[in-house]
Design a protein around this motif. Structure first.
Motif, mmCIF file in Angstrom:
data_model
loop_
_atom_site.group_PDB
_atom_site.id
_atom_site.type_symbol
_atom_site.label_atom_id
_atom_site.label_comp_id
_atom_site.label_asym_id
_atom_site.label_seq_id
_atom_site.Cartn_x
_atom_site.Cartn_y
_atom_site.Cartn_z
ATOM 1 N N ARG A 1 0.834 -1.202 0.000
ATOM 2 C CA ARG A 1 0.000 0.000 0.000
ATOM 3 C C ARG A 1 0.871 1.255 0.000
ATOM 4 O O ARG A 1 0.608 2.204 -0.751
ATOM 5 N N ARG A 2 1.926 1.251 0.818
ATOM 6 C CA ARG A 2 2.826 2.413 0.917
ATOM 7 C C ARG A 2 3.505 2.662 -0.438
ATOM 8 O O ARG A 2 3.599 3.795 -0.901
ATOM 9 N N ILE B 1 1.044 4.131 -2.963
ATOM 10 C CA ILE B 1 0.768 5.554 -2.687
ATOM 11 C C ILE B 1 1.934 6.404 -3.160
ATOM 12 O O ILE B 1 1.754 7.472 -3.777
ATOM 13 N N LEU B 2 3.196 5.950 -2.901
ATOM 14 C CA LEU B 2 4.359 6.709 -3.345
ATOM 15 C C LEU B 2 4.416 6.812 -4.876
ATOM 16 O O LEU B 2 4.757 7.852 -5.426
#
Length: 223
Positions: free
Chosen positions: A217-218, A221-222
């Protein structure tokens, strides 16, 4: 790894035996050739036979006479033989693991069945046929979404039809959906480069699904 049947067992199965021909032969037994007399005998994985059994098979094909283990005389049979193998028999002949004379005796007419990956347009039709067979034993019929069919079509299927059937059956068993999506398919083996899930890690001891999803998820998003 190659697994060879014991020669006595293979010979007994194909050509039969008489009581006392070997340890455990408690009674006379007709072989497959005798049982198929005036009919057709399908020999699957003929490339796995030992050289000794190949020699006896060739003799039966040439003479039409079966000699059961322990018998004093042979028995005439009239059998049409269809043989199949996944081995390259011409390469096996060159490696001296398959008899050249038997190869040419069996090669009177040859049919080559292409691997699934070489006839991808057939895969959706085969998948739906296999699904219909599986649905016959289910209370609630299941479906494959267009996306699931596309994912099946792009997989390389090292195990061909059996591999496809296993994946569909396993995926049905472990999914609660009435219509399986592409992500519901549990594929094994090498994945095609176009498979959107090719980069997923294999679960292992200590693997944390929550941690993996948090990291994924991180990263998304990045990006």
């Amino acid at each position: 790894e190659r697994l060879d049947l014991p020669e006595t067992l293979a010979e007994s199965t194909l050509f039969g035996h008489q009581k006392g021909a070997f340890t455990g032969a408690a009674s006379d037994q007709a072989g497959k050739f005798e049982l198929a007399d005036r009919g057709t005998l399908f020999l699957d994985e003929v490339g796995e036979l030992s050289l000794a059994v190949q020699a006896k098979l060739l003799k039966v094909l040439e003479d039409g006479v079966v000699e059961p283990l322990g018998a004093r005389q042979g028995r005439v049979v009239d059998v049409r033989v269809i043989a199949a193998t996944h081995h390259d028999l011409q390469a096996a002949v060159a490696a001296r693991t398959f008899r050249e004379d038997l190869f040419y005796r069996l090669s009177f007419a040859r049919i080559t069945v292409p691997a699934l990956r070489d006839r991808r347009s057939d895969i959706p039709h085969l998948a739906l046929h296999l699904l219909a067979k599986l649905n016959a034993s289910l209370h609630t019929p299941r479906r494959l979404s267009p996306g699931a069919l596309r994912r099946l079509e792009h997989h390389d299927w090292p195990g061909n039809i059996r591999d496809l059937e296993n994946v569909i059956g396993r995926s049905l068993l472990l999914s609660a959906r009435e219509e399986l999506e592409a992500a519901d398919l549990l594929l094994d083996g090498p994945a095609a480069a176009s498979d959107p899930w090719i980069g997923l890690p294999a679960p292992h001891e200590g693997f944390s699904l929550e941690s993996f999803l948090d990291q994924a998820r991180r990263q998304l998003i990045l990006r």
